[in-house]
Motif scaffolding. Structure first.
Motif, PDB file in Angstrom:
ATOM      1  N   HIS A  61      -6.791  15.167   5.592  1.00 45.18           N
ATOM      2  CA  HIS A  61      -8.016  15.138   6.411  1.00 45.18           C
ATOM      3  C   HIS A  61      -9.199  15.477   5.510  1.00 45.18           C
ATOM      4  N   LEU A  62     -10.183  14.554   5.415  1.00 48.19           N
ATOM      5  CA  LEU A  62     -11.381  14.769   4.612  1.00 48.19           C
ATOM      6  C   LEU A  62     -12.543  15.163   5.510  1.00 48.19           C
ATOM      7  N   VAL A  70       0.827  -1.210   0.000  1.00 42.86           N
ATOM      8  CA  VAL A  70       0.000   0.000   0.000  1.00 42.86           C
ATOM      9  C   VAL A  70       0.861   1.260   0.000  1.00 42.86           C
ATOM     10  N   GLY A  71       0.419   2.248  -0.791  1.00 37.86           N
ATOM     11  CA  GLY A  71       1.066   3.554  -0.788  1.00 37.86           C
ATOM     12  C   GLY A  71       0.274   4.575  -0.012  1.00 37.86           C
ATOM     13  N   ALA A  72      -1.004   4.240   0.297  1.00 40.83           N
ATOM     14  CA  ALA A  72      -1.867   5.117   1.090  1.00 40.83           C
ATOM     15  C   ALA A  72      -2.891   4.242   1.795  1.00 40.83           C
ATOM     16  N   ILE A  73      -3.424   4.751   2.910  1.00 44.45           N
ATOM     17  CA  ILE A  73      -4.473   4.034   3.638  1.00 44.45           C
ATOM     18  C   ILE A  73      -5.596   5.011   3.959  1.00 44.45           C
ATOM     19  N   LEU A  74      -6.827   4.510   3.916  1.00 41.91           N
ATOM     20  CA  LEU A  74      -8.012   5.295   4.225  1.00 41.91           C
ATOM     21  C   LEU A  74      -8.577   4.799   5.555  1.00 41.91           C
ATOM     22  N   VAL A  75      -8.683   5.689   6.541  1.00 40.38           N
ATOM     23  CA  VAL A  75      -9.141   5.294   7.870  1.00 40.38           C
ATOM     24  C   VAL A  75     -10.187   6.281   8.380  1.00 40.38           C
ATOM     25  N   GLU A  96      -7.504  10.527   6.179  1.00 42.69           N
ATOM     26  CA  GLU A  96      -8.388  10.455   7.340  1.00 42.69           C
ATOM     27  C   GLU A  96      -9.787  10.922   6.963  1.00 42.69           C
ATOM     28  N   ASP A  97     -10.747  10.002   7.026  1.00 39.02           N
ATOM     29  CA  ASP A  97     -12.145  10.338   6.769  1.00 39.02           C
ATOM     30  C   ASP A  97     -12.781  10.751   8.098  1.00 39.02           C
TER      31      ASP A  97
END
Length: 491
Positions: free
Chosen positions: A318-319, A253-258, A291-292
């Motif tokens: 940051h979303l 992974v190059g990015a993670i959504l949490v 970051e959701d």
């Protein structure tokens, strides 16, 4: 409440850590001169420490003139604290740039589908828009539609967003979340999905061989579909009761959504130690954390923890969005990005075009700056707590879980039992969600059938249905759960 993290793995006593955190917030501009701080009893309850510990911290800060206490009145930040430095400590985080916002305002959509089903729909994917019955909201739109003569967007504003809205968002985050954000780091979007798509477009070829994006499983499905739609390889990541398992991040992974502030769909919040571990591992591998900020505006239980962006602003996007707390029709959200991503985001937005209209941006900026959204959120939080009590009264005997936002879950013994409850509720006019649907379940081939989620149950969204219908609806659910549980082997 103010965001303070206490750590048990450092030698400093809790009172010393509390004092250090308040000094940091003062130095960063998150706590302003003259602003009241929580009472010692309230802060002790938030942090889970004794009142005496907070009193000791406050006494130290009064002695240092960071705080001023008035007999019979509130304890406040000392009026002469604007230029005070903050001392480094094991529990403190580095201060960032102070905001230049001048307005007084505040701040998801997750673009949930709007519909009016024939049956009473308590499934989480249906989000009926909140009615903002507020004269200041209507006036903000009237003024936005007839701007003053000579008022024009500045160069670049059509790409990044109007300066007045970005400044209002920054001030809203400072007042409501104690987040100190430079408006220059804010990009206006039409919602969380638009923000994620923009970030993925900005990363583009720069992600190199590590092009996959990891996501929580279970997790909020809306943003996961965005990754699939834009052609990004999406990898499910393991989740436990504390959120994403940082020790199991795959190398690809190059990015993670949490979603650290609302572990979907159960709720709850990622505790501070897990946040520190996740950020340390991501930074060590050069992984971007997206970051959701799901449902954070509606958080009504538990301590307020700093966002991941606050802990690592140079490696977190940051979303945020206003489409849940206002209306999806406004189509206004935002993202906060590290400076290293600005050029890519501007280029991507320039290519893709901006979906946020200038009129909507001016209206929301005016509503934020006038304090309208702060007042609306306070009312809405009270309403959610009232609804929470109705759900708890009906489903409390089944261990209903309601930790954040306006979702409730009831775990059931098996997937078959869950489907039985869903079908029986639907037959009498009440639709509920399937807890198992929030895990990533790829097909395992015709022989095995679909993979089963490790936890079975139902999910209820109690924030959008008419209040008068909520009680009878959850009583129907309780009756059907009560019907099937005694029939389960071993019960």
């Amino acid at each position: 409440m103010i965001p303070i993290v206490l750590r048990s793995d450092v030698p400093e006593p809790m009172a010393v850590q509390i004092a250090a955190e308040i000094r940091r917030l003062v130095a960063a501009g998150a706590l302003e001169p003259g602003q009241p701080v929580p009472s010692s009893r309230a802060l002790a309850s938030q942090l889970g420490v004794s009142r005496g510990t907070v009193v000791a911290a406050y006494d130290q800060l009064v002695a240092e003139s960071y705080l001023v206490a008035t007999p019979g009145g509130k304890t406040r930040i000392h009026p002469d604290t604007s230029a005070r430095p903050v001392a480094a400590s094991a529990g403190a985080r580095p201060a960032r740039r102070a905001t230049t916002a001048a307005g007084m305002g505040l701040g998801g959509d997750h673009d949930r589908r709007e519909s009016r089903p024939a049956q009473l729909d308590l499934t989480p994917h249906v989000h009926l828009p909140v009615v903002v019955d507020d004269s200041s909201w209507r006036e903000a739109w009237r003024a936005a539609a007839t701007p003053q003569q000579g008022a024009h967007s500045q160069p670049g504003e059509s790409v990044q967003g109007l300066a007045q809205l970005r400044e209002a968002i920054a001030e809203h985050l400072r007042l409501m979340r104690s987040m100190v954000v430079d408006p220059a780091d804010i990009f206006v979007t039409t919602g969380a999905r638009d923000g994620l798509a923009l970030v993925l477009a900005a990363l583009g070829a720069d992600s190199g061989p590590q092009s996959a994006v990891g996501f929580e499983s279970p997790g909020y499905p809306g943003l996961r579909r965005v990754m699939t739609r834009v052609g990004v390889e999406a990898l499910p990541l393991a989740v436990d009761a504390q959120g994403l398992v940082a020790s199991e991040l795959p190398a690809a992974v190059g990015a993670i959504l949490v979603t650290p502030n609302h572990l979907y769909p159960v709720g709850g919040s990622m505790p501070a130690p897990r946040r520190f571990e996740l950020l340390a591992r991501a930074e060590g591998r050069g992984v971007l954390v997206i970051e959701d900020d799901l449902d954070s505006e509606y958080r009504h239980v538990g301590a307020i923890l700093p966002s991941l962006w606050e802990l690592a602003p140079q490696s977190v996007v940051h979303l945020g969005t206003f489409n849940q707390v206002l209306t999806p029709d406004a189509r206004i959200g935002y993202l906060i990005a590290p400076a290293a991503l600005h050029a890519g985001l501007l280029a991507a937005r320039g290519d893709l075009g901006s979906g946020a209209s200038a009129i909507a941006q001016r209206a929301v900026a005016s509503y934020l700056s006038g304090g309208g959204l702060r007042r609306h959120l306070i009312r809405r939080r009270r309403e959610i707590v009232r609804r929470r009590e109705v759900v708890s009264a009906a489903l409390g005997e089944f261990g209903v879980q309601m930790n954040a936002g306006a979702n409730a879950i009831v775990e059931l013994p098996s997937h078959a039992v869950s489907l039985d409850v869903q079908r029986s509720c639907a037959e009498v006019g009440v639709l509920v969600g399937d807890l198992g649907a929030y895990w990533n379940q790829p097909a395992q081939g015709p022989a095995q059938g679909p993979a089963q989620a490790p936890v079975a149950g139902i999910v209820i969204a109690y924030g959008g249905v008419d209040f008068g219908e909520l009680g009878p609806a959850v009583e129907v659910v309780a009756r059907e759960v009560r019907r099937v549980i005694p029939l389960t082997p071993g019960s």
